[in-house]
Motif scaffolding. Structure first.
Motif, PDB file in Angstrom:
ATOM      1  N   SER A  99     -14.012  15.723  -3.831  1.00  0.00           N
ATOM      2  CA  SER A  99     -12.649  15.190  -3.948  1.00  0.00           C
ATOM      3  C   SER A  99     -12.610  13.668  -3.910  1.00  0.00           C
ATOM      4  CB  SER A  99     -11.772  15.756  -2.828  1.00  0.00           C
ATOM      5  OG  SER A  99     -12.248  15.316  -1.554  1.00  0.00           O
ATOM      6  N   LYS A 100     -13.769  13.027  -3.650  1.00  0.00           N
ATOM      7  CA  LYS A 100     -13.829  11.562  -3.562  1.00  0.00           C
ATOM      8  C   LYS A 100     -14.890  11.008  -4.504  1.00  0.00           C
ATOM      9  CE  LYS A 100     -12.555  11.646   1.343  1.00  0.00           C
ATOM     10  NZ  LYS A 100     -12.962  11.272   2.716  1.00  0.00           N
ATOM     11  N   THR A 101     -14.924  11.504  -5.708  1.00  0.00           N
ATOM     12  CA  THR A 101     -15.993  11.085  -6.626  1.00  0.00           C
ATOM     13  C   THR A 101     -15.937   9.599  -6.931  1.00  0.00           C
ATOM     14  OG1 THR A 101     -14.572  11.744  -8.487  1.00  0.00           O
ATOM     15  CG2 THR A 101     -16.199  13.361  -7.700  1.00  0.00           C
ATOM     16  N   ASP A 102     -14.743   9.003  -6.874  1.00  0.00           N
ATOM     17  CA  ASP A 102     -14.653   7.574  -7.161  1.00  0.00           C
ATOM     18  C   ASP A 102     -15.178   6.712  -6.022  1.00  0.00           C
ATOM     19  OD1 ASP A 102     -12.576   8.567  -5.621  1.00  0.00           O
ATOM     20  OD2 ASP A 102     -11.191   6.964  -6.211  1.00  0.00           O
ATOM     21  N   PHE A 103     -15.484   7.303  -4.878  1.00  0.00           N
ATOM     22  CA  PHE A 103     -16.046   6.555  -3.756  1.00  0.00           C
ATOM     23  C   PHE A 103     -17.528   6.269  -3.962  1.00  0.00           C
ATOM     24  CE2 PHE A 103     -18.174   6.738   0.466  1.00  0.00           C
ATOM     25  CZ  PHE A 103     -17.653   5.570   1.007  1.00  0.00           C
ATOM     26  N   PHE A 104     -18.196   7.109  -4.749  1.00  0.00           N
ATOM     27  CA  PHE A 104     -19.654   7.018  -4.898  1.00  0.00           C
ATOM     28  C   PHE A 104     -20.028   6.228  -6.146  1.00  0.00           C
ATOM     29  CE2 PHE A 104     -18.625  10.955  -2.653  1.00  0.00           C
ATOM     30  CZ  PHE A 104     -19.349  10.769  -1.489  1.00  0.00           C
ATOM     31  N   LEU A 105     -21.265   5.766  -6.187  1.00  0.00           N
ATOM     32  CA  LEU A 105     -21.766   4.953  -7.296  1.00  0.00           C
ATOM     33  C   LEU A 105     -22.195   5.851  -8.454  1.00  0.00           C
ATOM     34  CD1 LEU A 105     -23.906   2.249  -5.448  1.00  0.00           C
ATOM     35  CD2 LEU A 105     -21.648   1.967  -6.480  1.00  0.00           C
ATOM     36  N   ILE A 106     -21.243   6.340  -9.197  1.00  0.00           N
ATOM     37  CA  ILE A 106     -21.524   7.236 -10.313  1.00  0.00           C
ATOM     38  C   ILE A 106     -21.379   6.446 -11.606  1.00  0.00           C
ATOM     39  CG2 ILE A 106     -20.922   9.405 -11.447  1.00  0.00           C
ATOM     40  CD1 ILE A 106     -19.674  10.329  -8.841  1.00  0.00           C
ATOM     41  N   THR A 107     -22.493   5.967 -12.103  1.00  0.00           N
ATOM     42  CA  THR A 107     -22.489   5.259 -13.393  1.00  0.00           C
ATOM     43  C   THR A 107     -22.788   6.206 -14.542  1.00  0.00           C
ATOM     44  OG1 THR A 107     -24.816   4.682 -13.064  1.00  0.00           O
ATOM     45  CG2 THR A 107     -23.159   3.085 -12.316  1.00  0.00           C
ATOM     46  N   ASP A 108     -23.607   7.230 -14.292  1.00  0.00           N
ATOM     47  CA  ASP A 108     -23.955   8.211 -15.319  1.00  0.00           C
ATOM     48  C   ASP A 108     -24.092   9.567 -14.633  1.00  0.00           C
ATOM     49  OD1 ASP A 108     -24.855   9.759 -17.367  1.00  0.00           O
ATOM     50  OD2 ASP A 108     -26.578   8.497 -17.874  1.00  0.00           O
ATOM     51  N   LYS A 109     -23.224  10.488 -14.978  1.00  0.00           N
ATOM     52  CA  LYS A 109     -23.252  11.799 -14.328  1.00  0.00           C
ATOM     53  C   LYS A 109     -24.539  12.569 -14.620  1.00  0.00           C
ATOM     54  CE  LYS A 109     -18.253  12.539 -14.051  1.00  0.00           C
ATOM     55  NZ  LYS A 109     -17.108  13.414 -14.409  1.00  0.00           N
ATOM     56  N   ASP A 110     -25.186  12.281 -15.731  1.00  0.00           N
ATOM     57  CA  ASP A 110     -26.413  12.992 -16.086  1.00  0.00           C
ATOM     58  C   ASP A 110     -27.586  12.584 -15.194  1.00  0.00           C
ATOM     59  OD1 ASP A 110     -25.123  14.372 -18.073  1.00  0.00           O
ATOM     60  OD2 ASP A 110     -25.630  12.900 -19.626  1.00  0.00           O
ATOM     61  N   THR A 111     -27.550  11.383 -14.669  1.00  0.00           N
ATOM     62  CA  THR A 111     -28.673  10.892 -13.850  1.00  0.00           C
ATOM     63  C   THR A 111     -28.273  10.607 -12.415  1.00  0.00           C
ATOM     64  OG1 THR A 111     -28.202   8.600 -14.527  1.00  0.00           O
ATOM     65  CG2 THR A 111     -29.782   9.860 -15.863  1.00  0.00           C
ATOM     66  N   PHE A 112     -27.014  10.877 -12.045  1.00  0.00           N
ATOM     67  CA  PHE A 112     -26.569  10.576 -10.676  1.00  0.00           C
ATOM     68  C   PHE A 112     -27.369  11.381  -9.655  1.00  0.00           C
ATOM     69  CE2 PHE A 112     -23.619  11.455  -7.108  1.00  0.00           C
ATOM     70  CZ  PHE A 112     -23.548  10.159  -6.604  1.00  0.00           C
ATOM     71  N   PHE A 113     -27.546  12.684  -9.903  1.00  0.00           N
ATOM     72  CA  PHE A 113     -28.370  13.511  -9.030  1.00  0.00           C
ATOM     73  C   PHE A 113     -29.805  13.512  -9.553  1.00  0.00           C
ATOM     74  CE2 PHE A 113     -24.125  15.476  -8.518  1.00  0.00           C
ATOM     75  CZ  PHE A 113     -23.983  15.328  -7.141  1.00  0.00           C
ATOM     76  N   PRO A 114     -30.777  13.097  -8.748  1.00  0.00           N
ATOM     77  CA  PRO A 114     -32.172  13.051  -9.223  1.00  0.00           C
ATOM     78  C   PRO A 114     -32.707  14.451  -9.492  1.00  0.00           C
ATOM     79  CG  PRO A 114     -32.073  12.626  -6.859  1.00  0.00           C
ATOM     80  CD  PRO A 114     -30.651  12.649  -7.347  1.00  0.00           C
ATOM     81  N   PRO A 115     -33.808  14.581 -10.248  1.00  0.00           N
ATOM     82  CA  PRO A 115     -34.359  15.906 -10.578  1.00  0.00           C
ATOM     83  C   PRO A 115     -34.665  16.758  -9.350  1.00  0.00           C
ATOM     84  CG  PRO A 115     -35.373  14.215 -11.928  1.00  0.00           C
ATOM     85  CD  PRO A 115     -34.534  13.494 -10.923  1.00  0.00           C
ATOM     86  N   SER A 116     -35.160  16.149  -8.267  1.00  0.00           N
ATOM     87  CA  SER A 116     -35.469  16.936  -7.074  1.00  0.00           C
ATOM     88  C   SER A 116     -34.216  17.576  -6.500  1.00  0.00           C
ATOM     89  CB  SER A 116     -36.149  16.046  -6.028  1.00  0.00           C
ATOM     90  OG  SER A 116     -35.326  14.952  -5.675  1.00  0.00           O
ATOM     91  N   THR A 117     -33.093  16.861  -6.520  1.00  0.00           N
ATOM     92  CA  THR A 117     -31.834  17.418  -6.026  1.00  0.00           C
ATOM     93  C   THR A 117     -31.319  18.494  -6.963  1.00  0.00           C
ATOM     94  OG1 THR A 117     -31.265  15.330  -4.933  1.00  0.00           O
ATOM     95  CG2 THR A 117     -29.466  16.873  -5.353  1.00  0.00           C
ATOM     96  N   ARG A 118     -31.455  18.271  -8.275  1.00  0.00           N
ATOM     97  CA  ARG A 118     -30.970  19.263  -9.244  1.00  0.00           C
ATOM     98  C   ARG A 118     -31.730  20.574  -9.111  1.00  0.00           C
ATOM     99  NH1 ARG A 118     -31.071  14.763 -12.969  1.00  0.00           N
ATOM    100  NH2 ARG A 118     -32.853  15.674 -14.053  1.00  0.00           N
ATOM    101  N   ASN A 119     -33.063  20.509  -9.015  1.00  0.00           N
ATOM    102  CA  ASN A 119     -33.795  21.777  -8.936  1.00  0.00           C
ATOM    103  C   ASN A 119     -33.579  22.452  -7.588  1.00  0.00           C
ATOM    104  OD1 ASN A 119     -36.101  21.330  -7.000  1.00  0.00           O
ATOM    105  ND2 ASN A 119     -36.740  19.816  -8.498  1.00  0.00           N
ATOM    106  N   ARG A 120     -33.306  21.673  -6.544  1.00  0.00           N
ATOM    107  CA  ARG A 120     -32.981  22.269  -5.249  1.00  0.00           C
ATOM    108  C   ARG A 120     -31.658  23.037  -5.300  1.00  0.00           C
ATOM    109  NH1 ARG A 120     -30.970  18.620  -0.391  1.00  0.00           N
ATOM    110  NH2 ARG A 120     -30.422  20.230   1.121  1.00  0.00           N
TER     111      ARG A 120
END
Length: 771
Positions: A99-120
């Motif tokens: 609910s607070k996505t604008d609080f975080f440093l989201i420049t590119d949604k495709d790379t915001f979460f690193p691969p280790s977090t995505r596969n987890r």
């Protein structure tokens, strides 16, 4: 049946929001295997990042990372490039809130979460997704693990980056795997620091913590190895000045401890620093409890039968009994082989010449028994590992952390008894219950003619060293063969054509599919191997000061073999978090404490240090150590020996004129009023041994607790940085909420006056009509 399971499972995955893509089997290498590729879009990642409370960056950190180190140029050859050591900048992080996505440093949604977090996140969904039809409820039909076990799917794994042996041609393809292989997995990099931040980014925090601990342990071994080498060299150089050694080796007569006290205390500080830098400080309390094992959710009921506990207790006793039985068998072997060697040799003072070297019956027995004992240890390990896993599975632990901690304790107890029991026998039991001529004790009674083992004339310390060298070295050699050669051969057998052909003929998922699977317990066995080694170099280091040297060379190789194995021979493991090394921390602490006791007893009872000191200061008459061997031997009247104990009268050494024999003990001679009773010197030595043990243990423990008190577990700069980060996080959150409220208020000022005007107009009209 399998097709129905796959259909339902994949349909439920799509309901969760995952995107699925199937590669036809005709496009695969063997034209038999379908590959199902799973992609998690932003909405799914954001939802489960919120559920799992994954910390993500919201502002670039302005805290200085470190201070300049004096003479930094000396360590420059050991350092790696900055982009390898720190593959991403430091951020202030906070648990993700959708609910607070604008609080975080989201420049590119495709790379915001690193691969280790995505596969987890994806594996978290796979582990809990059911494969029964809608409207049905079958708790047993849940999760990818069950689908793998029943053969519905053959494998499930995250994909590696592009090729590890060559940088990717496509600039968009991540090359972290290549960087790890180039700067970490090569053996020629053995003197370089490890890129822990890159390891953590690629494999996750749990694997990163393991390599951080292994590297730190190896660094500390360097100092222990230097001290051990100094002790060993001093012993060699001072041999010519050792009178008692000369007397023992003279045919006419008959024939330092390095404690890793600082290791655990300094590791706590290193671990605290990693916890802060890797955002693991609050992980265990907040996130770990959410990650309930699917097996617990499926199998756990409100009631738990006590029968399980009874079965477990019986199994523990049975397995330990098996170990004890094997130890007794090895002891019986030692007795029988020693008797066989003794019967072969006509002259007890003669020796067997083998390959240009002279081997006594005691040494030959010790070496062969140690080799057989090592083989038995390796065989028993195979069974104990499965027993420990089976017992832990029956307990149905709630979380993965609880499962690993329980398995860790069980497995180490089995390994402790299995690996160290033979060393404990030689150190503390062999030669202690022999009796004396005419009153010998037998293992299975006098009829067995298997007399309890005696120590070599020089003592049991050399036999303990032999046992330690064979078991420790054999385990390390066999472990390296298993870790290096077996994965290479199995992967070669699976791929058939070799890795050099996979580039042009296989897709990325097929290249990874032929690699070995890194199981959930893969890291557990890596820890177990190192902790067992830690036991060898601490529990018995007083008998073999070179043990840390062997461990150091092994660990230098171990780090690079593990790195090579993770990077090239195993599929990419599912990333997972871990705050510390878990239950291994308590085990290491217990082993370190026990090592103080064992080494004190080895010095007191296994070595001749205390008897020599008593002789030097109380019985030598200012003659130094000259005459010590003669003083330590008692006299026995041969005519009093029982017939079945009488030695065979062969050779020239046993003449009719011989009336007495000598044996190692402190007893009164024949004809004395206390014939064959222990002399006062025996009791003086025993009192000195007990005093030495008590004093040594108290001194070491006082030093240990003093060091623990002097060295705080968390460095002061880490505490300061952590407090400042908490303060800044609260400040930024406050400012964010204030700005949010202001925006809401400004929006309300625009809309609310219009609504009030409309309401007043309506009221006016109504009133007008009423009037």
């Amino acid at each position: 049946m399998k097709l129905d399971r796959r259909r339902e499972f994949e349909a439920n995955l799509e309901k969760e929001g995952l995107e699925l893509e199937t590669e036809d089997k005709s496009d695969s290498k063997d034209q038999k295997t379908y590959f199902l590729k799973i992609h998690a879009p932003w909405n799914v990642l954001a939802t489960y990042a919120d559920v799992l409370k994954i910390k993500v960056p919201f502002k670039t950190s302005d805290i200085p990372h470190g201070q300049d180190v004096p003479l930094e140029w000396l360590s420059r050859p050991l350092r790696l490039p900055e982009h390898i050591m720190r593959p991403q900048p430091d951020y202030f992080t906070y648990p993700f809130d959708k609910s607070k996505t604008d609080f975080f440093l989201i420049t590119d949604k495709d790379t915001f979460f690193p691969p280790s977090t995505r596969n987890r996140i994806v594996f978290y969904i796979l582990a809990r997704c059911p494969y029964y039809k809608e409207g049905q409820k079958d708790r047993d039909k849940t999760g990818i693990k069950r689908l793998l076990s029943n053969g519905t799917y053959s494998a499930a794994f995250p994909l590696h980056d592009c090729r590890y042996w060559k940088r990717a041609r496509n600039a968009e393809c991540e090359s972290e795997r290549y960087n790890l292989y180039s700067h970490w997995a090569g053996f020629l990099c053995f003197y370089k620091e490890q890129p822990l931040n890159l390891i953590r980014k690629y494999y996750g925090e749990k694997i990163g913590i393991y390599f951080a601990w292994l590297g730190f342990y190896t660094e500390m071994l360097f100092f222990a190895a230097v001290m051990g080498l100094i002790c060993f060299i001093y012993g060699l150089l001072s041999y010519d000045d050792n009178v008692s050694s000369k007397e023992i080796c003279n045919a006419d007569i008959g024939g330092s401890i390095v404690m890793l006290t600082l290791f655990l205390e300094i590791w706590k500080r290193r671990q605290a620093r990693l916890e802060y830098e890797w955002d693991l400080v609050d992980f265990e309390e907040e996130q770990q409890q959410l990650q309930i094992r699917p097996e617990f959710e499926i199998r756990c009921t409100n009631k738990r039968l006590n029968k399980i506990t009874q079965v477990l207790r019986n199994m523990n006793m049975n397995t330990i009994s098996l170990i004890v039985a094997c130890i007794i068998g090895v002891i019986a072997y030692r007795l029988a082989v020693h008797a066989a060697f003794a019967s072969i040799i006509k002259d007890p003072m003669s020796k067997i010449q083998l390959v240009g070297r002279f081997i006594t019956p005691q040494l030959a027995t010790s070496v062969t028994a140690s080799c057989i004992n090592f083989v038995i240890i390796m065989i028993l390990n195979f069974f104990y590992e499965r027993v420990a896993v089976w017992i832990t599975d029956m307990e149905i632990p709630k979380t993965h952390l609880e499962y690993e901690n329980r398995l860790t304790m069980k497995m180490f107890l089995f390994q402790f008894v299995n690996y160290y029991s033979s060393c404990f026998y030689v150190a503390f039991f062999k030669g202690k219950f022999v009796g004396f001529p005419g009153e010998y004790t037998y293992m299975f009674g006098e009829r067995s003619k298997l007399r309890n083992e005696e120590c070599d004339p020089g003592g049991c310390l050399i036999e303990l060293t032999t046992q330690l060298v064979i078991v420790m070295s054999g385990k390390q050699i066999w472990g390296n063969i298993q870790e290096a050669l077996l994965p290479l051969m199995r992967n070669w057998w699976t791929s058939r054509k070799g890795r050099r052909h996979t580039e042009n003929h296989n897709s990325r998922w097929e290249q990874d599919h032929v690699l070995l699977n890194f199981s959930q317990l893969g890291l557990f066995y890596e820890y177990l191997e190192m902790v067992v080694q830690f036991g060898f170099i601490t529990l018995f280091v007083a008998s073999f000061p070179l043990a840390p040297v062997l461990a150091l060379f092994n660990n230098i190789l171990e780090i690079r073999v593990d790195a090579w194995k993770f990077t090239t021979q195993f599929r990419r493991p599912v990333a997972s978090k871990a705050r510390n090394i878990g239950a291994w921390q308590e085990i290491l602490n217990a082993v370190a404490i026990l090592s103080v006791v064992t080494n004190a007893f080895i010095i007191a009872f296994t070595s001749d240090m205390i008897p020599r000191m008593v002789f030097l200061y109380a019985y030598n008459d200012d003659a130094g150590m000259r005459g010590y061997v003669n003083n330590s031997l008692s006299i026995y009247d041969i005519s009093q020996i029982r017939p079945y104990n009488m030695p065979e009268e062969r050779g020239d050494w046993f003449q009719n004129s011989t009336t007495t024999c000598r044996y190692r003990d402190y007893r009164y001679p024949p004809g004395h009023q206390k014939e064959y009773k222990h002399t006062m010197q025996f009791w003086h030595i025993l009192a000195a041994k007990m005093a030495f043990i008590i004093i040594m243990e108290h001194v070491v423990f006082v030093v240990k607790f003093f060091v623990a008190w002097m060295i705080p577990d968390i460095p002061s700069d880490v505490k300061a940085r952590f407090k400042r980060e908490r303060y800044l996080i609260q400040e930024y959150l406050h400012n964010y909420e204030v700005e949010r409220v202001k925006l809401q208020l400004s929006a309300s000022f625009i809309t609310e006056p219009q609504s009030e005007l409309s309401l007043m107009t309506d009221k006016h009209e109504v009133l007008s009509e009423c009037l």
